[in-house]
Write a protein that holds these residues in place. Structure first.
Motif, PDB file in Angstrom:
ATOM      1  N   GLN A 168       0.758  -1.397  -0.295  1.00 58.94           N
ATOM      2  CA  GLN A 168       0.086   0.096  -0.036  1.00 58.94           C
ATOM      3  C   GLN A 168       0.944   1.173  -0.167  1.00 58.94           C
ATOM      4  OE1 GLN A 168      -2.786   0.156   3.460  1.00 58.94           O
ATOM      5  NE2 GLN A 168      -3.335   2.279   2.942  1.00 58.94           N
ATOM      6  N   TYR A 169       2.077   1.112   0.736  1.00 52.96           N
ATOM      7  CA  TYR A 169       2.794   2.472   0.772  1.00 52.96           C
ATOM      8  C   TYR A 169       4.154   2.159   0.165  1.00 52.96           C
ATOM      9  CZ  TYR A 169      -0.196   3.804   4.911  1.00 52.96           C
ATOM     10  OH  TYR A 169      -1.324   4.344   5.815  1.00 52.96           O
ATOM     11  N   GLY A 170       4.115   1.270  -0.862  1.00 51.53           N
ATOM     12  CA  GLY A 170       5.296   0.951  -1.579  1.00 51.53           C
ATOM     13  C   GLY A 170       6.687   0.884  -1.077  1.00 51.53           C
ATOM     14  N   ILE A 171       6.617   0.307   0.094  1.00 46.00           N
ATOM     15  CA  ILE A 171       7.803   0.014   1.043  1.00 46.00           C
ATOM     16  C   ILE A 171       8.598  -1.304   0.622  1.00 46.00           C
ATOM     17  CG2 ILE A 171       8.696  -0.266   3.431  1.00 46.00           C
ATOM     18  CD1 ILE A 171       6.310   1.422   4.391  1.00 46.00           C
ATOM     19  N   ASP A 172       9.729  -1.253   0.549  1.00 51.95           N
ATOM     20  CA  ASP A 172      10.481  -2.794   0.100  1.00 51.95           C
ATOM     21  C   ASP A 172      10.409  -3.519   1.560  1.00 51.95           C
ATOM     22  OD1 ASP A 172      11.106  -2.021  -2.460  1.00 51.95           O
ATOM     23  OD2 ASP A 172      13.151  -0.817  -1.835  1.00 51.95           O
ATOM     24  N   PRO A 173      10.197  -4.697   1.478  1.00 53.83           N
ATOM     25  CA  PRO A 173      10.311  -5.422   2.595  1.00 53.83           C
ATOM     26  C   PRO A 173      11.441  -5.888   3.268  1.00 53.83           C
ATOM     27  CG  PRO A 173      10.024  -6.759   0.709  1.00 53.83           C
ATOM     28  CD  PRO A 173       9.753  -5.396   0.245  1.00 53.83           C
ATOM     29  N   TYR A 174      11.530  -5.897   4.620  1.00 52.70           N
ATOM     30  CA  TYR A 174      12.764  -6.248   5.404  1.00 52.70           C
ATOM     31  C   TYR A 174      13.318  -7.565   4.873  1.00 52.70           C
ATOM     32  CZ  TYR A 174      15.751  -7.670   9.136  1.00 52.70           C
ATOM     33  OH  TYR A 174      16.794  -8.009  10.033  1.00 52.70           O
ATOM     34  N   GLU A 175      14.548  -7.654   4.563  1.00 53.53           N
ATOM     35  CA  GLU A 175      15.073  -8.736   3.867  1.00 53.53           C
ATOM     36  C   GLU A 175      15.322  -9.810   4.910  1.00 53.53           C
ATOM     37  OE1 GLU A 175      19.630  -7.909   3.477  1.00 53.53           O
ATOM     38  OE2 GLU A 175      18.494  -6.886   2.012  1.00 53.53           O
ATOM     39  N   GLY A 176      15.347  -9.560   6.199  1.00 47.61           N
ATOM     40  CA  GLY A 176      15.677 -10.376   7.274  1.00 47.61           C
ATOM     41  C   GLY A 176      17.071 -10.883   7.450  1.00 47.61           C
ATOM     42  N   GLY A 177      17.551 -11.087   8.462  1.00 47.49           N
ATOM     43  CA  GLY A 177      19.105 -11.768   8.883  1.00 47.49           C
ATOM     44  C   GLY A 177      19.987 -10.351   8.783  1.00 47.49           C
ATOM     45  N   THR A 178      19.452  -9.168   8.975  1.00 47.28           N
ATOM     46  CA  THR A 178      20.706  -8.087   9.012  1.00 47.28           C
ATOM     47  C   THR A 178      21.061  -7.938  10.382  1.00 47.28           C
ATOM     48  OG1 THR A 178      19.010  -6.421   9.257  1.00 47.28           O
ATOM     49  CG2 THR A 178      19.297  -7.104   7.207  1.00 47.28           C
ATOM     50  N   SER A 179      21.698  -6.739  10.570  1.00 47.74           N
ATOM     51  CA  SER A 179      21.764  -6.355  12.001  1.00 47.74           C
ATOM     52  C   SER A 179      20.845  -5.637  12.511  1.00 47.74           C
ATOM     53  CB  SER A 179      23.149  -5.407  12.235  1.00 47.74           C
ATOM     54  OG  SER A 179      22.864  -4.248  11.459  1.00 47.74           O
ATOM     55  N   TYR A 180      20.794  -5.657  14.007  1.00 48.17           N
ATOM     56  CA  TYR A 180      19.749  -4.901  14.819  1.00 48.17           C
ATOM     57  C   TYR A 180      19.630  -3.539  14.311  1.00 48.17           C
ATOM     58  CZ  TYR A 180      18.679  -9.205  17.687  1.00 48.17           C
ATOM     59  OH  TYR A 180      18.594 -10.023  18.341  1.00 48.17           O
ATOM     60  N   TYR A 373      10.150 -21.458   5.724  1.00 50.07           N
ATOM     61  CA  TYR A 373      10.666 -20.584   6.509  1.00 50.07           C
ATOM     62  C   TYR A 373      11.694 -21.361   7.349  1.00 50.07           C
ATOM     63  CZ  TYR A 373      12.236 -17.868  10.391  1.00 50.07           C
ATOM     64  OH  TYR A 373      13.043 -17.133  11.379  1.00 50.07           O
ATOM     65  N   LEU A 374      11.227 -22.395   7.952  1.00 47.04           N
ATOM     66  CA  LEU A 374      12.162 -23.367   8.807  1.00 47.04           C
ATOM     67  C   LEU A 374      13.204 -23.714   7.763  1.00 47.04           C
ATOM     68  CD1 LEU A 374       9.167 -25.292  10.769  1.00 47.04           C
ATOM     69  CD2 LEU A 374      10.819 -23.644  11.938  1.00 47.04           C
ATOM     70  N   GLU A 375      13.066 -24.124   6.598  1.00 43.40           N
ATOM     71  CA  GLU A 375      14.228 -24.595   5.622  1.00 43.40           C
ATOM     72  C   GLU A 375      15.096 -23.445   5.636  1.00 43.40           C
ATOM     73  OE1 GLU A 375      14.896 -26.575   1.379  1.00 43.40           O
ATOM     74  OE2 GLU A 375      12.730 -26.486   2.305  1.00 43.40           O
ATOM     75  N   SER A 376      14.557 -22.102   5.310  1.00 43.02           N
ATOM     76  CA  SER A 376      15.308 -21.158   5.014  1.00 43.02           C
ATOM     77  C   SER A 376      16.514 -20.712   6.271  1.00 43.02           C
ATOM     78  CB  SER A 376      14.589 -19.728   4.498  1.00 43.02           C
ATOM     79  OG  SER A 376      13.901 -19.170   5.807  1.00 43.02           O
ATOM     80  N   VAL A 377      16.114 -20.900   7.493  1.00 45.62           N
ATOM     81  CA  VAL A 377      16.829 -20.578   8.580  1.00 45.62           C
ATOM     82  C   VAL A 377      17.785 -21.859   9.239  1.00 45.62           C
ATOM     83  CG1 VAL A 377      15.544 -18.525   9.334  1.00 45.62           C
ATOM     84  CG2 VAL A 377      14.944 -20.816  10.181  1.00 45.62           C
ATOM     85  N   ALA A 378      17.839 -22.922   8.506  1.00 48.46           N
ATOM     86  CA  ALA A 378      18.376 -24.073   9.027  1.00 48.46           C
ATOM     87  C   ALA A 378      19.864 -23.910   9.595  1.00 48.46           C
ATOM     88  CB  ALA A 378      18.241 -25.302   7.795  1.00 48.46           C
ATOM     89  N   ASP A 379      20.515 -23.096   8.566  1.00 52.88           N
ATOM     90  CA  ASP A 379      21.993 -22.919   8.889  1.00 52.88           C
ATOM     91  C   ASP A 379      22.050 -22.060  10.305  1.00 52.88           C
ATOM     92  OD1 ASP A 379      22.726 -24.110   6.702  1.00 52.88           O
ATOM     93  OD2 ASP A 379      22.921 -22.632   5.571  1.00 52.88           O
ATOM     94  N   ARG A 380      20.919 -21.097  10.663  1.00 56.59           N
ATOM     95  CA  ARG A 380      21.078 -20.694  12.011  1.00 56.59           C
ATOM     96  C   ARG A 380      20.507 -21.560  13.290  1.00 56.59           C
ATOM     97  NH1 ARG A 380      18.972 -14.706  11.492  1.00 56.59           N
ATOM     98  NH2 ARG A 380      18.944 -14.758  13.756  1.00 56.59           N
ATOM     99  N   ILE A 381      20.119 -22.628  13.257  1.00 55.90           N
ATOM    100  CA  ILE A 381      19.560 -23.535  14.037  1.00 55.90           C
ATOM    101  C   ILE A 381      20.585 -24.168  14.770  1.00 55.90           C
ATOM    102  CG2 ILE A 381      18.129 -25.206  14.498  1.00 55.90           C
ATOM    103  CD1 ILE A 381      16.307 -23.263  13.652  1.00 55.90           C
ATOM    104  N   GLY A 382      20.700 -23.856  16.130  1.00 56.07           N
ATOM    105  CA  GLY A 382      21.582 -24.520  17.015  1.00 56.07           C
ATOM    106  C   GLY A 382      20.720 -25.313  18.125  1.00 56.07           C
TER     107      GLY A 382
END
Length: 429
Positions: A168-180, A373-382
């Protein structure tokens, strides 16, 4: 792999033969619980859970399916909201009247397992398929080597995005996994683009799970193996102070959230993002009315860290005092293992934790999103964290309440830290 129903049928047949032999010698057992499961015995089990009407409808459907196979086992089902649920369980525990089978949480494993209030599931192993679970998931219901509960499913921490608002506002989505810092900058860009009509997100320092992720990035955990806090007052102060800039006009004001409680800022369309467990997608879709919601990885200041984990907090347990342990085990197995449970619940109780339940799940739409989603973050699962401390549920609520008070300006960070540790010292003794 054996099929649990086959194993149960064989066990029941053997029990029947044993009962017949005993009857012929005049030594038949007086009840089904003492002589194994008797499929001809009429049994009533009390079963309870926390949740909403949607979850209740799904459980009702599952119980109906269960009774097609086990017409002799009557299930009396009741439910309530999460806080009331545990208040009632505490009252029942004090009076020795816990339900036969109940929806459980690993947060309370020490509290109910250590004093012997839960049945050791190995004592009814003939009626439960443990092999359908990976070791790491089965162990989430273990305390000191004893299996007290089994998970219905698992989730991972995620960032939810309202795709409708962003479009609606033409905003690019947050890509995820960046710094805080980058996530905060993205939230600020959303708030600016909408002119404050919608905020970038909610103050993430209110949630203890976000603090947990930060600690895990540093090689720590919220609590230790021996049931104590795993962090210092200075670490908590630093975390709560890190949200100060976002609370100054970037994230939704706490006063606005109080107006729509218990709906969250994301569910109430006041924010474009929010962090929570991946299985919340169905609830968020329902609350927000959004046509599309995306899940992306939460921020991290160390991309190589194994900060995420498969959270299998929602479990099933049996009371140690049940008069019908075998029948209770059969029903518990049906909830956590049956393909019918997979079909009826999808990922609403977490992504199916057992292979047999997963086989029945039709992963379409939001359920498929959770799997992707669970598959996409598999490398971060400890590794999963240690078993939660006794009173973790109360500590989690205290953390959240203090975080909201900070947001309202009702308390300073220093005073909030002091209050949290005072509360923890009482709860942990």
């Amino acid at each position: 792999m054996f099929i649990s129903r086959t194993k149960r049928a064989a066990a029941a047949a053997l029990a029947g033969l044993a009962a017949t032999a005993l009857a012929l010698t005049g030594c038949a057992p007086s009840g089904g619980s003492s002589g194994g499961y008797d499929p001809d015995e009429e049994v009533t089990l009390n079963f309870t859970w926390w949740g909403n009407d949607d979850r209740a409808a799904r459980y009702d459907a599952l119980i109906e399916k269960f009774n097609e196979e086990y017409p002799n086992i009557t299930i009396n089902g009741t439910f309530t909201d999460f806080p009331s649920y545990w208040e009632k369980r505490q009252t029942e525990a004090a009076g020795g009247g816990l339900p036969d089978v109940w929806q459980f949480s690993d947060s309370y494993l020490r509290q109910y397992g250590e004093p012997g209030l839960l049945l050791d599931l190995q004592t009814v192993a003939d009626y439960i398929d443990f092999d359908a679970f990976e070791d790491s998931l089965r162990q989430t219901g273990q305390l000191n080597g004893t299996q007290y509960s089994l998970p219905t499913g698992y989730s991972a921490w995620a960032v939810f995005l309202n795709d409708d608002i962003l479009a609606q506002y033409g905003i690019d989505p947050y890509e995820g996994g960046t710094s805080y810092e980058e996530y905060s900058a993205w939230m600020a860009s959303v708030t600016e683009a909408t002119g404050g009509a919608v905020f970038g997100g909610t103050d993430y320092t209110q949630r203890i799970q976000n603090f947990e992720n930060v600690l895990r990035q540093q090689g720590g955990n919220l609590y230790t193996e021996d049931g104590q806090l795993g962090f210092t007052e200075e670490q908590l102060k630093e975390f709560w102070e890190s949200g100060a800039a976002d609370r100054d006009g970037v994230t939704v004001p706490q006063s606005r959230l109080e107006e729509i409680s218990p709906v969250s800022g994301f569910g109430g369309k006041l924010t474009a993002s929010e962090m929570s467990w991946s299985n919340f997608i169905a609830a968020y879709l329902g609350d927000s009315g959004a046509s599309s919601i995306s899940l992306v990885a939460p921020p991290t200041d160390d991309p190589s860290a194994k900060d995420l984990y498969r959270q299998a907090g929602l479990q099933m347990a049996i009371s140690a005092t049940t008069k019908h342990p075998e029948a209770a085990a059969i029903f518990l197995d049906y909830v956590v293992n049956s393909p019918e449970a997979g079909e009826i619940f999808g990922t609403s109780l977490g992504f199916p934790a057992s292979s047999t339940k997963l086989a029945g799940a039709k992963l379409e739409g939001a359920d498929a999103q959770v799997g992707d989603y669970l598959e996409s973050v598999a490398d971060r699962i400890g590794d999963a964290p240690p078993v939660p401390v006794v009173g973790y549920g109360s500590l989690e609520q205290t953390f959240w309440d203090l975080g909201k008070s900070i947001g309202l300006g009702a308390i300073s960070v220093d005073d909030a830290v002091a209050q949290f540790f005072d509360e923890a010292s009482v709860i942990l003794g």
